[in-house]
Design a protein around this motif. Structure first.
Motif, PDB file in Angstrom:
ATOM      1  N   PRO A  63       0.816  -1.231   0.000  1.00 20.61           N
ATOM      2  CA  PRO A  63       0.000   0.000   0.000  1.00 20.61           C
ATOM      3  C   PRO A  63       0.846   1.276   0.000  1.00 20.61           C
ATOM      4  O   PRO A  63       0.450   2.277  -0.611  1.00 20.61           O
ATOM      5  N   GLU A  64       2.004   1.220   0.644  1.00 21.00           N
ATOM      6  CA  GLU A  64       2.869   2.402   0.655  1.00 21.00           C
ATOM      7  C   GLU A  64       3.450   2.661  -0.729  1.00 21.00           C
ATOM      8  O   GLU A  64       3.553   3.808  -1.162  1.00 21.00           O
ATOM      9  N   LEU A  65       3.813   1.589  -1.432  1.00 23.68           N
ATOM     10  CA  LEU A  65       4.314   1.749  -2.811  1.00 23.68           C
ATOM     11  C   LEU A  65       3.209   2.265  -3.726  1.00 23.68           C
ATOM     12  O   LEU A  65       3.465   3.097  -4.602  1.00 23.68           O
ATOM     13  N   GLU A  66       1.987   1.772  -3.534  1.00 22.34           N
ATOM     14  CA  GLU A  66       0.867   2.254  -4.354  1.00 22.34           C
ATOM     15  C   GLU A  66       0.652   3.748  -4.135  1.00 22.34           C
ATOM     16  O   GLU A  66       0.448   4.501  -5.088  1.00 22.34           O
ATOM     17  N   ASN A  67       0.694   4.177  -2.871  1.00 20.17           N
ATOM     18  CA  ASN A  67       0.530   5.603  -2.575  1.00 20.17           C
ATOM     19  C   ASN A  67       1.684   6.424  -3.155  1.00 20.17           C
ATOM     20  O   ASN A  67       1.465   7.511  -3.699  1.00 20.17           O
ATOM     21  N   ALA A  68       2.897   5.909  -3.038  1.00 19.29           N
ATOM     22  CA  ALA A  68       4.060   6.602  -3.594  1.00 19.29           C
ATOM     23  C   ALA A  68       3.939   6.718  -5.112  1.00 19.29           C
ATOM     24  O   ALA A  68       4.250   7.760  -5.691  1.00 19.29           O
ATOM     25  N   ALA A  69       3.477   5.651  -5.759  1.00 16.05           N
ATOM     26  CA  ALA A  69       3.334   5.649  -7.215  1.00 16.05           C
ATOM     27  C   ALA A  69       2.318   6.684  -7.675  1.00 16.05           C
ATOM     28  O   ALA A  69       2.517   7.363  -8.685  1.00 16.05           O
ATOM     29  N   LYS A  70       1.226   6.811  -6.921  1.00 14.54           N
ATOM     30  CA  LYS A  70       0.197   7.802  -7.277  1.00 14.54           C
ATOM     31  C   LYS A  70       0.752   9.224  -7.194  1.00 14.54           C
ATOM     32  O   LYS A  70       0.385  10.077  -7.992  1.00 14.54           O
ATOM     33  N   LEU A  71       1.605   9.467  -6.212  1.00 14.93           N
ATOM     34  CA  LEU A  71       2.161  10.813  -6.020  1.00 14.93           C
ATOM     35  C   LEU A  71       3.330  11.123  -6.959  1.00 14.93           C
ATOM     36  O   LEU A  71       3.656  12.282  -7.174  1.00 14.93           O
ATOM     37  N   SER A  72       3.947  10.085  -7.498  1.00 13.07           N
ATOM     38  CA  SER A  72       5.117  10.273  -8.357  1.00 13.07           C
ATOM     39  C   SER A  72       4.718  10.763  -9.744  1.00 13.07           C
ATOM     40  O   SER A  72       3.641  10.440 -10.244  1.00 13.07           O
ATOM     41  N   ASP A  73       5.594  11.527 -10.363  1.00 19.69           N
ATOM     42  CA  ASP A  73       5.316  11.987 -11.723  1.00 19.69           C
ATOM     43  C   ASP A  73       5.864  11.027 -12.775  1.00 19.69           C
ATOM     44  O   ASP A  73       5.738  11.261 -13.963  1.00 19.69           O
ATOM     45  N   LYS A  74       6.480   9.931 -12.338  1.00 14.90           N
ATOM     46  CA  LYS A  74       7.016   8.922 -13.248  1.00 14.90           C
ATOM     47  C   LYS A  74       6.410   7.553 -12.926  1.00 14.90           C
ATOM     48  O   LYS A  74       5.907   7.323 -11.838  1.00 14.90           O
ATOM     49  N   GLY A  75       6.528   6.635 -13.874  1.00 10.06           N
ATOM     50  CA  GLY A  75       5.951   5.305 -13.705  1.00 10.06           C
ATOM     51  C   GLY A  75       6.876   4.280 -13.072  1.00 10.06           C
ATOM     52  O   GLY A  75       6.530   3.104 -12.963  1.00 10.06           O
TER      53      GLY A  75
END
Length: 155
Positions: free
Chosen positions: A52-64
């Motif tokens: 879940p932390e990676l999912e949240n980080a991915a949503k906030l990131s401007d890259k994939g």
């Protein structure tokens, strides 16, 4: 403090420090900080807390890139549909350093789901990169044989 714990082979303590800091709003809830929290959980073999932390980080990131890493984790956990979903998000967002590796993950997830044409397409894209060509070609050979075997079983 968290980095000290992580560097001294106490990643779970590091994760607790980061998590508490974020909860108390002493550590900003940024993509990078959430990614570090997820990394600490991963190092501590706590994948269910890392996801879940990676999912949240991915949503906030401007890259994939984070979605790409998440796709590999889902593949390892045999959650093939999720691997494909976040893999597609990674490609859509862009900025994935090693697209060839992401295509390998997506090809393997498709192969596990017996979606052979999609798997072949992904492996062929991965094979365009010299670093993944040999591995991708082995998978292409395997998937083509599996596809043929399935056809023979149907007849």
């Amino acid at each position: 403090m968290a980095y000290l714990f992580m560097g001294n082979e106490m990643p779970y303590k590091g994760a607790k420090v980061i998590s508490k800091g974020i909860d108390q709003k002493k550590i900003e809830r940024t993509s990078k900080n959430l990614e570090t929290l997820a990394q600490a959980y991963q190092m501590a073999q706590e994948l269910q807390k890392a996801i879940p932390e990676l999912e949240n980080a991915a949503k906030l990131s401007d890259k994939g890139e984070i979605y790409s890493r998440l796709a590999g984790i889902y593949l390892d956990l045999d959650k093939n549909e999720k691997a494909l979903d976040v893999g597609a998000k990674a490609l859509k967002k862009g900025g994935v350093k090693r697209q060839d590796q992401l295509y390998i993950v997506m090809g393997m997830a498709n192969a596990n789901l017996k979606q052979y044409d999609a798997a072949l397409s992904a492996f062929k894209k991965a094979a365009k990169d010299d670093r993944s060509k040999k591995f991708a070609d082995q998978w292409i050979d395997f998937v083509e044989k599996e596809k043929e075997r399935e056809k023979q079983l149907e007849s």
